[in-house]
Design a protein around this motif. Structure first.
Motif, PDB file in Angstrom:
ATOM      1  N   ILE A 152       3.174   1.800  -1.715  1.00 14.22           N
ATOM      2  CA  ILE A 152       4.243   1.409  -1.284  1.00 14.22           C
ATOM      3  C   ILE A 152       4.054   0.635   0.084  1.00 14.22           C
ATOM      4  O   ILE A 152       3.366   1.428   1.058  1.00 14.22           O
ATOM      5  CB  ILE A 152       5.244   2.593  -0.815  1.00 14.22           C
ATOM      6  N   GLU A 153       4.253  -0.388   0.259  1.00 16.27           N
ATOM      7  CA  GLU A 153       3.587  -1.279   1.507  1.00 16.27           C
ATOM      8  C   GLU A 153       4.994  -1.085   2.735  1.00 16.27           C
ATOM      9  O   GLU A 153       4.729  -1.126   3.750  1.00 16.27           O
ATOM     10  CB  GLU A 153       3.506  -2.654   1.369  1.00 16.27           C
ATOM     11  N   ALA A 154       5.999  -1.257   2.230  1.00 14.97           N
ATOM     12  CA  ALA A 154       7.116  -1.449   3.078  1.00 14.97           C
ATOM     13  C   ALA A 154       8.422  -1.172   2.353  1.00 14.97           C
ATOM     14  O   ALA A 154       8.559  -1.145   1.274  1.00 14.97           O
ATOM     15  CB  ALA A 154       7.478  -2.939   3.792  1.00 14.97           C
ATOM     16  N   ILE A 155       9.530  -0.420   3.239  1.00 15.33           N
ATOM     17  CA  ILE A 155      10.809  -0.379   2.942  1.00 15.33           C
ATOM     18  C   ILE A 155      11.501  -1.385   3.754  1.00 15.33           C
ATOM     19  O   ILE A 155      11.811  -0.632   5.103  1.00 15.33           O
ATOM     20  CB  ILE A 155      11.313   1.099   2.806  1.00 15.33           C
ATOM     21  N   SER A 156      12.120  -2.395   3.432  1.00 10.17           N
ATOM     22  CA  SER A 156      12.740  -3.084   4.460  1.00 10.17           C
ATOM     23  C   SER A 156      13.663  -4.041   3.702  1.00 10.17           C
ATOM     24  O   SER A 156      13.923  -4.190   2.564  1.00 10.17           O
ATOM     25  CB  SER A 156      11.554  -4.180   4.982  1.00 10.17           C
ATOM     26  N   THR A 210       8.625  -2.589  -1.158  1.00  6.10           N
ATOM     27  CA  THR A 210       7.590  -3.523  -1.640  1.00  6.10           C
ATOM     28  C   THR A 210       6.387  -2.778  -2.053  1.00  6.10           C
ATOM     29  O   THR A 210       6.135  -1.883  -1.386  1.00  6.10           O
ATOM     30  CB  THR A 210       7.290  -4.449  -0.481  1.00  6.10           C
ATOM     31  N   LEU A 211       5.922  -3.004  -3.291  1.00  5.77           N
ATOM     32  CA  LEU A 211       4.988  -2.386  -3.867  1.00  5.77           C
ATOM     33  C   LEU A 211       3.616  -3.168  -4.149  1.00  5.77           C
ATOM     34  O   LEU A 211       3.986  -4.363  -4.569  1.00  5.77           O
ATOM     35  CB  LEU A 211       5.432  -1.840  -5.176  1.00  5.77           C
ATOM     36  N   ILE A 212       2.649  -2.841  -3.558  1.00  6.19           N
ATOM     37  CA  ILE A 212       1.344  -3.549  -3.821  1.00  6.19           C
ATOM     38  C   ILE A 212       0.685  -2.985  -5.051  1.00  6.19           C
ATOM     39  O   ILE A 212       0.220  -1.957  -4.931  1.00  6.19           O
ATOM     40  CB  ILE A 212       0.510  -3.496  -2.542  1.00  6.19           C
ATOM     41  N   PRO A 213       0.438  -3.681  -6.071  1.00 10.47           N
ATOM     42  CA  PRO A 213      -0.223  -3.051  -7.360  1.00 10.47           C
ATOM     43  C   PRO A 213      -1.588  -2.744  -7.037  1.00 10.47           C
ATOM     44  O   PRO A 213      -2.123  -3.604  -6.433  1.00 10.47           O
ATOM     45  CB  PRO A 213       0.053  -4.228  -8.501  1.00 10.47           C
ATOM     46  N   ASP A 214      -2.175  -1.714  -7.601  1.00 11.88           N
ATOM     47  CA  ASP A 214      -3.690  -1.551  -7.548  1.00 11.88           C
ATOM     48  C   ASP A 214      -4.464  -2.216  -8.655  1.00 11.88           C
ATOM     49  O   ASP A 214      -5.606  -2.067  -8.733  1.00 11.88           O
ATOM     50  CB  ASP A 214      -3.844  -0.155  -7.355  1.00 11.88           C
ATOM     51  N   GLY A 215      -3.956  -2.652  -9.819  1.00  9.16           N
ATOM     52  CA  GLY A 215      -4.354  -3.533 -10.823  1.00  9.16           C
ATOM     53  C   GLY A 215      -4.516  -2.576 -11.839  1.00  9.16           C
ATOM     54  O   GLY A 215      -5.212  -2.986 -12.756  1.00  9.16           O
ATOM     55  N   GLY A 250       3.149   3.783   2.328  1.00  5.60           N
ATOM     56  CA  GLY A 250       1.797   4.307   2.287  1.00  5.60           C
ATOM     57  C   GLY A 250       1.819   5.297   1.235  1.00  5.60           C
ATOM     58  O   GLY A 250       0.435   5.546   0.716  1.00  5.60           O
ATOM     59  N   THR A 251       2.865   5.721   0.479  1.00  2.65           N
ATOM     60  CA  THR A 251       2.746   6.537  -0.840  1.00  2.65           C
ATOM     61  C   THR A 251       2.118   5.798  -1.826  1.00  2.65           C
ATOM     62  O   THR A 251       2.218   4.563  -2.136  1.00  2.65           O
ATOM     63  CB  THR A 251       4.012   7.068  -1.500  1.00  2.65           C
ATOM     64  N   THR A 252       1.137   6.704  -2.616  1.00  2.00           N
ATOM     65  CA  THR A 252       0.896   5.903  -3.934  1.00  2.00           C
ATOM     66  C   THR A 252       1.617   6.415  -5.227  1.00  2.00           C
ATOM     67  O   THR A 252       1.660   7.415  -5.406  1.00  2.00           O
ATOM     68  CB  THR A 252      -0.705   6.225  -4.077  1.00  2.00           C
ATOM     69  N   VAL A 253       1.794   5.162  -6.106  1.00  2.00           N
ATOM     70  CA  VAL A 253       2.943   5.629  -6.936  1.00  2.00           C
ATOM     71  C   VAL A 253       2.254   5.270  -8.458  1.00  2.00           C
ATOM     72  O   VAL A 253       1.446   4.347  -8.368  1.00  2.00           O
ATOM     73  CB  VAL A 253       4.274   4.956  -6.882  1.00  2.00           C
ATOM     74  N   LEU A 254       2.624   5.829  -9.617  1.00  2.00           N
ATOM     75  CA  LEU A 254       2.229   5.463 -10.713  1.00  2.00           C
ATOM     76  C   LEU A 254       3.226   4.587 -11.547  1.00  2.00           C
ATOM     77  O   LEU A 254       4.428   4.738 -11.160  1.00  2.00           O
ATOM     78  CB  LEU A 254       1.874   6.656 -11.658  1.00  2.00           C
ATOM     79  N   LYS A 255       2.730   3.902 -12.387  1.00  2.00           N
ATOM     80  CA  LYS A 255       3.769   3.143 -13.333  1.00  2.00           C
ATOM     81  C   LYS A 255       4.886   3.874 -13.877  1.00  2.00           C
ATOM     82  O   LYS A 255       4.391   4.775 -14.570  1.00  2.00           O
ATOM     83  CB  LYS A 255       2.997   2.332 -14.453  1.00  2.00           C
ATOM     84  N   GLY A 256       6.206   3.494 -13.733  1.00  2.00           N
ATOM     85  CA  GLY A 256       7.049   4.264 -14.285  1.00  2.00           C
ATOM     86  C   GLY A 256       7.842   5.315 -13.327  1.00  2.00           C
ATOM     87  O   GLY A 256       8.787   6.018 -13.585  1.00  2.00           O
ATOM     88  N   GLN A 259       0.833 -10.283  -6.586  1.00  2.00           N
ATOM     89  CA  GLN A 259       0.260  -9.760  -5.542  1.00  2.00           C
ATOM     90  C   GLN A 259       1.252  -8.557  -4.948  1.00  2.00           C
ATOM     91  O   GLN A 259       0.578  -7.670  -4.555  1.00  2.00           O
ATOM     92  CB  GLN A 259       0.066 -10.909  -4.448  1.00  2.00           C
ATOM     93  N   LYS A 260       2.628  -8.630  -5.083  1.00  2.00           N
ATOM     94  CA  LYS A 260       3.379  -7.785  -4.802  1.00  2.00           C
ATOM     95  C   LYS A 260       4.607  -7.799  -5.439  1.00  2.00           C
ATOM     96  O   LYS A 260       5.110  -8.869  -5.957  1.00  2.00           O
ATOM     97  CB  LYS A 260       3.758  -7.865  -3.147  1.00  2.00           C
ATOM     98  N   LEU A 261       5.254  -6.740  -5.676  1.00  2.00           N
ATOM     99  CA  LEU A 261       6.531  -6.460  -6.161  1.00  2.00           C
ATOM    100  C   LEU A 261       7.683  -6.242  -5.292  1.00  2.00           C
ATOM    101  O   LEU A 261       7.602  -5.226  -4.281  1.00  2.00           O
ATOM    102  CB  LEU A 261       6.585  -5.341  -7.295  1.00  2.00           C
ATOM    103  N   ILE A 262       8.753  -6.831  -5.085  1.00  2.00           N
ATOM    104  CA  ILE A 262       9.833  -6.613  -4.437  1.00  2.00           C
ATOM    105  C   ILE A 262      11.224  -6.051  -4.989  1.00  2.00           C
ATOM    106  O   ILE A 262      11.685  -6.615  -5.951  1.00  2.00           O
ATOM    107  CB  ILE A 262      10.169  -7.710  -3.484  1.00  2.00           C
TER     108      ILE A 262
END
Lengths: 350, 605
Positions: free
Chosen positions: B81-85, B101-106, B53-59, B32-35
């Protein structure tokens, strides 16, 4: 969900102190059995009496020290001390002499120093040395003659009666000086061949004694095999004794022969079961070699030029004194270091 | 056949490896999420390069390397990117640290990858930079940045490069399955390292309890100069220092590094990471982790994205919460217990043991040490653990240090064999911590002392300078006096001795002081005063005095009406203040007159 927190490692081997002590106790059995076969019930009764007293004394002091009884008594160390005294004392030792030895060993030499692990001296040998000095008659005249030499060696109840009677000297017919004692006193006036006529020698090295020592040797080898002891102390004790005997006592008409030194006294019991007591012995391999060699050397010196025919207790206690000193100068070389760091930490700051 | 050496001590704990190495590596999938902790390695934490809030690509690089020892952190998959905490991270203390914290877009969309299969045609620093930029650190446990390790000091020439596939800890099989299934990648990674270091020998060392891995490596290394060395199974053969000793018979000098004796150890997993970074341009975003223990129904090895919560992996392996007694990160000998499963997999996470009750039982209560020496027989570093224990317990840290406490690698062999079940390693950690704290304290107090001494010296110097200035002034004054006296003809002669000069200076000073003392009163009444009376300050004085008088009068009135005791006292005070106001008024008017006069009548010269 509460998870258990623990510092690594999270697993441990199966061996426990209680097991080790139990194995040492078991390893003395061959020697004890042979002792009983050749010298009658005396040692067995001594062993039972000393063990019971040792556990009782330990419990009493633990109680005074407000320590949990079950936790400490179950380590089997008090029983082992009692056992070693029972094996080492003469078979017809009066009960109260054994009691003095055991109480001195457990109360003074062990518990007053802080209990298991804190005693600088081998407790059993403290007890033994105390009674040897205090009651020389009882400690020299109560050795049993090897069975078969006199027909009708005392039975179990008779032996028990003799021990319980508490007389300093038992009946002459049952007792006999030890071969080392005989040799030491007779060799001044006689030649070796004449000395060996004494009934305590028999046809072998020393009647009965040689088998007792071989019995202890068998037990000692078991301990080596189980890695409960390392070879360093027994080998160095025996090696030093051999070297001393070959260097100074090759003339049998003047000194006891090597075979007698090795197999007639408490040498093997001392080398494998007493000197190897880890608490009071040196730590590193090198230290153990020095410690053992010291015992072997003192053993020979006291037996030959001192006034005691056997000297395991004194040799061990004297080397116990030297252990802290030996330990300071014999640490092993640690991985990655050019040489071992000997001596004590220097006080220089930083 | 290479000659092998033995290392002293060591133990043979039950292996427990078949639980997890009978299945092929399974992909753990997208959680669900990567920390992603910013610090997954030894060195400074990486610095965030993305915003919430940034959208990032794999790698994609999420956090950049800071300092020499730094390595970056990359996005294991595409997403937002959901959070930096601050979140719990894998650490023995259960501490929290900065994480992305990264929320995968699948979609798992890769960024642009820059492969370098022709690395041999590039300069070495470029290849090393590529390895660093891929975030590769030692995957064996310590997490030391590999690009640093691959650049040993100039003086050290690496003769023997050892790839560590010993994996001597019980339970862990991550390297075992990696070598079985990815032997070619291991060999390729080793080739890259060998190209960088140019060693005379390349060795892959594997314990003899991994026959499949050995066979796979042999097949992959055929026709190469790489030696597959099979070493006897004995813990801790996988310790860097022990493995070097087994393979070369040499010992890493105390305080030195393996390169000092021409050796280097790298983990097999690290070799694969280097291979993927160079040949495929893929940064380190996943790793193989053993999930094992009796509290999971399907133990095995998973390839998990970094940042995957351990709880997810345990769930996949069929965790039976009711049976779970403790969670261990790493092996049972050197791993540490987790307080919760909500920590992520990081670069160094090689194993998670979900131990059921009774599987790794709690040790019995500690008994007294009988100095049996089992610990020193087991110690691979040839220490005297029993002595170190006494010193640690008695807090005789100096002696413990003298007995080489800091050479202890905390392998736990001593604790394992101790019949009195003494937690020896814990005592050593305590002693080490105390000594480090003491040394830090010492350093601090040394610095404080230096600062204090420097300050004392400065004050002393300043006092000296002040003294010198004062003397200088006195001398000038005396000279001036002497000159004056000479001019007026009163002097006995031009040569005034020092003493006279001093006396004159003192008198001058006294006179100045007297004048100063009289100034407030006489300022207005002495027109010959050298300093001009300051009208502004006098005005201020006057207004202040007037204000005060007004207040006092008010207070007096109040006191009189209420019949207070202090009325007469106030009365006196009012009288005094009235006097003061009057004097101030006089002074002011005098000063004003004075001020006007000089303007109208210029001073006669």
């Amino acid at each position: 969900m509460t998870l258990r927190q623990q510092s690594s490692p999270h697993t441990r081997g199966a061996r426990s102190t209680a097991h080790i002590m139990l194995w040492v106790i078991v390893a003395t059995l061959p020697g004890l059995i042979v002792q009983t076969i050749f010298f009658g019930w005396g040692n067995l009764i001594n062993v039972a009496w000393c063990i019971a007293l040792a556990i009782g004394a330990e419990a009493a002091v633990l109680r005074l020290r407000q320590r949990p009884l079950k936790f400490y008594l179950s380590d089997n160390t008090a029983a082992l001390t009692g056992l070693l005294l029972g094996l080492a004392l003469p078979p017809f030792t009066p009960w109260w002499v054994s009691a003095v030895a055991v109480i001195a060993a457990i109360v003074m030499a062990k518990q007053l120093y802080g209990g298991l692990g804190s005693n600088p001296f081998n407790p059993a040998m403290v007890g033994y040395a105390l009674v040897l000095i205090s009651f020389p008659v009882a400690m020299t005249t109560n050795w049993a003659a090897p069975a078969g030499l006199f027909q009708g060696a005392p039975g179990f109840l008779e032996t028990l009666g003799l021990i319980a009677a508490g007389k300093q000297t038992a009946i002459d017919a049952y007792t006999m000086a030890t071969p080392l004692d005989v040799y030491k006193h007779d060799i001044g006036a006689l030649v070796a061949e004449e000395v060996r006529q004494h009934p305590s020698f028999g046809t072998g090295v020393a009647k009965g004694w040689e088998w007792v020592n071989l019995g202890f040797l068998a037990g000692g080898l078991v301990l080596l095999y189980l890695k409960i002891i390392t070879w360093h102390i027994p080998v160095s004790v025996l090696a030093a004794l051999v070297v001393m005997s070959l260097a100074f006592g090759s003339n049998q008409d003047l000194y006891a022969p090597l075979s007698l030194h090795l197999l007639a006294g408490a040498t093997i019991l001392g080398a494998f079961f007493i000197a190897t007591d880890p608490v009071s012995a040196a730590t590193s391999h090198q230290g153990k070699l020095i410690y053992g060699a010291g015992i072997g050397l003192l053993l020979y010196v006291i037996r030959t030029w001192g006034s005691y025919p056997d000297a395991v207790a004194f040799a061990v206690l004297l080397m116990n004194f030297a252990v802290p000193f030996i330990d300071h100068y014999t640490p092993p070389r640690t991985y990655g270091h050019n040489k071992a760091r000997r001596g004590i930490a220097s006080k220089s700051a930083g | 056949m290479r000659k092998l050496w033995d290392f002293p001590g060591g133990i043979h704990p039950p292996q427990h490896k078949s639980q997890s190495n009978s299945q092929p590596i399974r992909f753990a999938g997208l959680p669900q999420k990567l920390i992603l902790p910013l610090q997954q390695h030894i060195g400074s934490p990486a610095e965030t390069r993305v915003a919430v809030g940034t959208t990032v690509l794999k790698g994609e690089c999420l956090a950049a390397a800071i300092g020499t020892l730094g390595v970056p952190v990359h996005a294991p998959t595409s997403g937002k990117i959901e959070a930096i905490s601050r979140q719990p991270v894998p650490h023995p203390s259960g501490m929290v640290d900065w994480c992305i914290t990264l929320i995968p877009d699948g979609l798992d969309t890769w960024c642009e990858r820059r492969a370098m299969p022709d690395y041999a045609h590039h300069p070495r620093p470029e290849v090393l930079a590529r390895i660093r930029d891929a975030g590769v650190v030692g995957l064996g446990g310590a997490g030391f940045p590999i690009h640093i390790k691959l650049q040993p000091p100039e003086r050290d020439k690496v003769e023997t490069l050892i790839l560590n596939g010993a994996e001597c800890e019980p339970y862990i099989t991550a390297d075992d399955v990696l070598m079985r299934e990815r032997a070619t990648e291991v060999v390729e990674g080793l080739n890259i390292m060998a190209w960088l270091l140019e060693p005379a020998h390349c060795v892959i060392a594997v314990e003899d309890n991994k026959p499949e891995a050995i066979a796979a490596l042999r097949a992959a290394a055929e026709d190469t100069l790489i030696e597959i060395v099979v070493i006897p199974t004995k813990y801790p053969s996988g310790g860097e220092k022990q493995l070097i000793q087994i393979v070369t018979g040499l010992e890493v000098p105390h305080g030195g590094i393996p390169a000092d004796i021409g050796t280097m150890c790298q983990n097999v997993g690290t070799a694969v990471a280097v291979y993927r970074a160079i040949h495929h341009g893929e940064p380190l975003i996943s790793r193989i982790t053993s999930i094992t223990g009796h509290a999971v129904t399907t133990p095995g090895n998973v390839e998990a994205y970094l940042g995957t919560p351990v709880a997810d992996l345990l769930r996949q392996a069929g965790l039976q919460t009711d049976r779970l007694d403790r969670l261990i990160l790493g092996g049972p000998m050197m791993g540490y217990t987790l307080q919760s499963a909500d920590v992520p997999v990081i670069k160094t996470t090689n194993c998670v043991i979900a131990a059921a009750r009774g599987e790794l039982p709690e040790p019995p209560p500690e008994q007294p040490c009988i100095r049996c020496g089992a610990c020193s027989e087991a110690c691979p570093m040839e220490l005297l653990p029993q002595q170190l224990f006494w010193y640690a317990k008695a807090e005789e840290f100096e002696k413990a240090e003298h007995q080489n406490l800091f050479d202890c690698i905390e392998c736990g062999a001593c604790s394992y064999v101790c019949p009195s079940s003494i937690p020896l390693v814990q005592y050593y950690r305590f002693a080490k911590g105390e000594i480090r704290a003491h040394n830090a304290e010492q350093l601090k107090s040394d610095r404080a002392r230096e600062r204090f001494e420097a300050r004392q010296a400065r004050l002393e110097r300043e006092r000296g300078e002040k003294e010198a200035r004062r003397e200088e002034r006195a001398r000038t004054a005396a000279e001036a006096q002497a000159k004056k006296a000479e001019q007026s003809g009163n002097s006995d002669g031009p040569a005034l001795d020092d003493r006279a000069a001093k006396t004159a200076a003192v008198q001058a000073a006294l006179a100045r002081k007297e004048q100063k003392a009289q100034q407030p009163l006489t300022a207005a009444q002495s027109p010959d005063e050298t300093t001009e009376p300051d009208i502004a300050s006098l005005e201020k004085q006057l207004s202040q005095a007037q204000d005060k008088l007004a207040t006092m009068v008010a207070m007096l009135e109040e006191a009189q009406t209420s019949g207070a005791d202090n009325a007469d006292k106030l009365e006196r005070a009012v009288a005094k203040n009235t006097e003061r106001v009057k004097r101030a008024e006089e002074a002011l008017s005098a000063a004003r007159n004075e001020a006007i006069q000089p303007e109208t009548t210029p001073p006669s010269g």
